[in-house]
Every structure is written in C-alpha cells, then in structure tokens.
Design an enzyme around this catalytic site. Sequence first.
Site, PDB file in Angstrom:
ATOM      1  N   LYS A 104       7.289  12.667   5.732  1.00 30.22           N
ATOM      2  CA  LYS A 104       5.973  12.105   5.442  1.00 30.22           C
ATOM      3  C   LYS A 104       4.972  12.707   6.410  1.00 30.22           C
ATOM      4  CE  LYS A 104       4.180   8.881   2.710  1.00 30.22           C
ATOM      5  NZ  LYS A 104       4.646   8.503   1.369  1.00 30.22           N
ATOM      6  N   ASP A 144      -0.343  11.324  -1.533  1.00 34.89           N
ATOM      7  CA  ASP A 144      -0.125   9.914  -1.196  1.00 34.89           C
ATOM      8  C   ASP A 144      -1.527   9.291  -1.126  1.00 34.89           C
ATOM      9  OD1 ASP A 144       2.032   7.932  -0.328  1.00 34.89           O
ATOM     10  OD2 ASP A 144       0.633   7.731   1.308  1.00 34.89           O
TER      11      ASP A 144
HETATM   12  P1  NAD Z   1      -4.716   5.614  -3.773  1.00 27.86           P
HETATM   13  O1  NAD Z   1      -5.476   6.056  -2.595  1.00 27.86           O
HETATM   14  O2  NAD Z   1      -4.877   6.378  -5.050  1.00 27.86           O
HETATM   15  O3  NAD Z   1      -5.063   4.089  -4.108  1.00 27.86           O
HETATM   16  C1  NAD Z   1      -5.001   3.061  -3.182  1.00 27.86           C
HETATM   17  C2  NAD Z   1      -5.786   1.899  -3.762  1.00 27.86           C
HETATM   18  O4  NAD Z   1      -5.659   0.781  -2.902  1.00 27.86           O
HETATM   19  C3  NAD Z   1      -7.287   2.168  -3.930  1.00 27.86           C
HETATM   20  O5  NAD Z   1      -7.728   1.626  -5.161  1.00 27.86           O
HETATM   21  C4  NAD Z   1      -7.899   1.382  -2.757  1.00 27.86           C
HETATM   22  O6  NAD Z   1      -9.238   0.987  -3.017  1.00 27.86           O
HETATM   23  C5  NAD Z   1      -6.941   0.206  -2.723  1.00 27.86           C
HETATM   24  N1  NAD Z   1      -6.965  -0.570  -1.491  1.00 27.86           N
HETATM   25  C6  NAD Z   1      -7.013  -0.171  -0.196  1.00 27.86           C
HETATM   26  N2  NAD Z   1      -7.059  -1.233   0.623  1.00 27.86           N
HETATM   27  C7  NAD Z   1      -7.030  -2.336  -0.172  1.00 27.86           C
HETATM   28  C8  NAD Z   1      -7.060  -3.726   0.072  1.00 27.86           C
HETATM   29  N3  NAD Z   1      -7.126  -4.227   1.305  1.00 27.86           N
HETATM   30  N4  NAD Z   1      -7.016  -4.567  -0.991  1.00 27.86           N
HETATM   31  C9  NAD Z   1      -6.958  -4.091  -2.256  1.00 27.86           C
HETATM   32  N5  NAD Z   1      -6.923  -2.788  -2.533  1.00 27.86           N
HETATM   33  C10 NAD Z   1      -6.975  -1.924  -1.512  1.00 27.86           C
HETATM   34  O7  NAD Z   1      -3.185   5.542  -3.314  1.00 27.86           O
HETATM   35  P2  NAD Z   1      -1.908   5.503  -4.240  1.00 27.86           P
HETATM   36  O8  NAD Z   1      -1.400   6.895  -4.393  1.00 27.86           O
HETATM   37  O9  NAD Z   1      -2.192   4.685  -5.442  1.00 27.86           O
HETATM   38  O10 NAD Z   1      -0.875   4.767  -3.281  1.00 27.86           O
HETATM   39  C11 NAD Z   1      -0.841   3.354  -3.185  1.00 27.86           C
HETATM   40  C12 NAD Z   1       0.450   2.936  -2.496  1.00 27.86           C
HETATM   41  O11 NAD Z   1       1.556   3.401  -3.270  1.00 27.86           O
HETATM   42  C13 NAD Z   1       0.669   3.497  -1.091  1.00 27.86           C
HETATM   43  O12 NAD Z   1       1.382   2.565  -0.324  1.00 27.86           O
HETATM   44  C14 NAD Z   1       1.528   4.730  -1.346  1.00 27.86           C
HETATM   45  O13 NAD Z   1       2.281   5.096  -0.206  1.00 27.86           O
HETATM   46  C15 NAD Z   1       2.413   4.184  -2.454  1.00 27.86           C
HETATM   47  N6  NAD Z   1       3.037   5.213  -3.283  1.00 27.86           N
HETATM   48  C16 NAD Z   1       2.282   6.123  -3.958  1.00 27.86           C
HETATM   49  C17 NAD Z   1       2.927   7.043  -4.780  1.00 27.86           C
HETATM   50  C18 NAD Z   1       2.142   8.015  -5.625  1.00 27.86           C
HETATM   51  O14 NAD Z   1       2.760   8.679  -6.468  1.00 27.86           O
HETATM   52  N7  NAD Z   1       0.850   8.104  -5.478  1.00 27.86           N
HETATM   53  C19 NAD Z   1       4.329   7.057  -4.866  1.00 27.86           C
HETATM   54  C20 NAD Z   1       5.055   6.115  -4.153  1.00 27.86           C
HETATM   55  C21 NAD Z   1       4.389   5.184  -3.364  1.00 27.86           C
END
Ligand code: NAD
Length: 442
Positions: A104, A144
């Site tokens: 990561k 991510d």
């Molecule tokens: P992203 O940046 O696209 O989206 C994150 C979202 O969370 C945004 O809409 C943001 O406004 C919101 N957010 C932030 N703080 C917040 C809060 N306090 N309350 C409510 N919403 C809030 O990120 P993502 O890629 O969607 O990733 C989200 C999570 O999923 C992370 O933990 C990431 O590690 C995990 N994840 C992502 C993937 C992937 O394929 N993108 C895969 C596995 C895990």
Amino acid sequence: MNNNPWIRAKQQLTQAANKLGFDKLLFNMLSEPDRIIQVSLPIKMEDGSIKVFSGFRVQHNNIQGPYKGGLRYHPKVDMDEVKALAFWMSMKNAVVGVPFGGGKGGIAVDPKTLSEKELEKLTRLFARKLFDVIGAYKDVPAPDVNTNPKIMGWIVGEYEKLNTKNKISKGELLAVVTGKPLEIGGSEGRVVATGYGGVQVLLTLLKKLGKSPKALPAGRQGLTVAVMGFGNVGRYVAEYLKKEGFKIVALSDSRGGIYVPGGINDIQGVSKCKEEKGFLSGCYCVGSVCDFKNKEKLNGQDIIKPEDILELPVDILVPSALENVITSQNADKIKAKIILEMANGPTTLEADEILGKKGVTIIPDILANSGGVATSYFEWYQNLHNEHWTEEEVLKKLKEKMEIATDEVYNVSLEYKTTLREAAYIQALKRIEKTWKNQTSR
Ligand code: NAD
C-alpha cells in the site's frame, strides 16, 4: 481507546494465528512489513512557491506473489496507516485467492488543493522515486482514496519513460499498475468491481442466513440500506444493491448526506447530481426526477451530517469511506443488524466487540471489498497475456470468485465457531502458510 490501525492489524493477526496454531517463524514474518519506503516529494507549485510532500510505499509480504495494493492521496496518510493497509492487502489477496502479496502507499496531500498540473507533477515524481521497487512482477499499485485511472495512467507513462534499459514487453510495462484507463490497458468492469463484488458477497451470505433482499420483514419493502461514502466504491454498491431489490434510504459523503425513508430510487441521478455539484447533500431524486434545490423545497428528505448516517434505523449499514468511523463512541447507537465493510478498517477493535455482543453480523473488509483487487488481478492477467475481456466476462468471473471466497470464509466461521472477521483472517493465514511451506520445502 487506541485507534491506531497498525496496532489493530497486529491484534487481528495475533488472534487469528492463536486460533489456528500458526507457524511461529511465519507469524514473525507477517508481523512487520518486508520493506518500508518513504520519499520526499518537492514540487514547484503554479504560483512559483515550493512545497514538499511525503510519499510512502509499504511492501508487506510477497509470499503469494508480487506486492499489490492501492495508492491513497489524503492529508492524514501516515506510516502506521499505510502499514496496516498493506497488511490488510496481504490478507485480502489471500482471502479472495489471487496470486499477490500485500502493499500500500500514498502521499500525505489533499489533492483538492492542487491544480491538475500540480497533481500530475507530484504523481510523476512519486512514480520516478518508486521506479526501482515497482513492476509487474515486483509491486503493482492501483487507485485508492482520491486516486483514479488518470493518475494510474501518469504512473504508466513515467514508468515507460524510465524503463529504457530493460527489454520488457508492452504488456509487462502496462501491468506495472492496475485501475488504468481502458485505452491504456485498463480492464472493463474495474470501475464498478469493488462495489459489484461487495454486493455478491452480501447476497451469498444472506442466502446462507436464509434472507433475501426481497423476502422481507412483514409489511416492509426491501431490506433498507445506508451507504456512507459516495466515491468509487459507495456509488456502485448503492447502484447494484438497488438493482437487487434493496431499498437505499441514505447516502453520505464527506460534506453531508441525504436520508429519504421512502427510498432513493434514482441512484444514477444522485451520482450525476453529485458530479455536477461536487457534493451530495441536496441531491434528491425520486424516480427519474432530481430536485437540486434548497432543503425547504425538498419533499420528505432530511439533509444529514456525514456521521449521522451510521445511526439511522436501517437493516444494513455500508461504510464505504475511511477507516475508524465505527468506534466505541457510536457502536451502541448503531441499529443495523448487518454491516458490510466496504471501506478498509472502518470498525475499531472496541466497536467490533460491542457490535459482536449486540449480535450484529459484520462482513469484514478483507472479504467485502476484495472484488476490487480480484478485478485488478484480471487486468494484470489480461495485460500480461495480451487479452481483452468484455465487461460481461469480467463480472461473471468476479461473481464466481466472490461466491467461492464467501463460501470459504463462511465455512471456516462454522468450523472454528468464530466471527466472519476472524474466519477471514484464518482462511488467509491458512492459504499463505500453505504456499510458504511449499516454497520452503523445495
Ligand atoms: P473515494 O475517494 O472515491 O471515495 C471516498 C468517499 O468517502 C467520498 O465520497 C468522500 O466524500 C467520502 N467520505 C470521506 N469522509 C467521509 C465521512 N466522514 N463521511 C462520509 N463520507 C465520507 O474512495 P474509494 O475508492 O471509494 O474508497 C473508499 C474506501 O474503500 C476506502 O477505505 C478504500 O481503501 C476502500 N477500497 C477501495 C477500493 C477501490 O477499488 N476503490 C477497493 C477496496 C477498498
């Protein structure tokens, strides 16, 4: 109360290893990352000033295959967080059965404060500093939080420029990162994969628990769901859950959220509204009609604070934003009976215990969100074999993979009489131990 994710990760490892009777040498190998890289990233901003950012890459373990895991751009990125996330990737890749280890990385930066040119400059510098340690068979980053296909494209571009000495195939060059734009070797279906995969996990488990989104508690329509976070992951979880008949009643992002007890019918309309406005609150859609006006004009909708979403009266809660949002402070107030952890590490250890006592079923992150890395594996495979699969093929393979992984974790939970979280760790450790023993016996 200690919410340090790295301490939590080590406790999770210790608990599962104790249950399993795990090899002591291997336990120590997994207790610390193989390698930690920290780089300084000074760039000239458009106004002529110089800013210095910190970049991290943690390579946790590569027993199962090349290190694999995302790059996160967020002001709160720090070494302990990245170490935990890298460890969780080792576990996740083993749970879902892809031939990768865990890694990561990220940059401590709020990308929203940078212009696109500055973001590109910063990313390309990061790629140059990581050049020696990444590669299709060494370490394969991906998007991510706050990173996306465009950013991955810049990394490929930089990697290609620097890779003049080694004669490697085009496919191997492209496979240095996943989550790329389609035009440069990205996979169909990758954008929706994490959300789609999570929904397959939930459906598989609901079947085992004798529930279906459509077999409802008396007099109600669809199991109700609240999704926290509306980015790459949350948006597609909401869309696919809606398609499967769940009733999405609340959505939130970092700036606020919406709660519509009657159900939000047009998730795509909400996405479009968020794209246009840049935030969620006020994006109210019924059927195909979206009303973007002021709160007073909205019919039956509450605009809520981001954290309010956790305590709403719903059947299923889906944290899809950041870690440590479900804590000892709010666990008692959570009403959902099922939590689908789409974010990494959303539940602290204390909260886990409180929720366990309340009989809440937690579908752990390392299973729930593993559809993303499973599809990253498909992308990497297609690059290296010069293939291009349709979205239909990708999602079919993904569905199968998620169902198998869910079955395995569920069966381990029955065999060891334990939670799904511990079962997922036990399953991961078993798989890593088997590979490691095969390697060391040669
Ligand atoms: P992203 O940046 O696209 O989206 C994150 C979202 O969370 C945004 O809409 C943001 O406004 C919101 N957010 C932030 N703080 C917040 C809060 N306090 N309350 C409510 N919403 C809030 O990120 P993502 O890629 O969607 O990733 C989200 C999570 O999923 C992370 O933990 C990431 O590690 C995990 N994840 C992502 C993937 C992937 O394929 N993108 C895969 C596995 C895990």
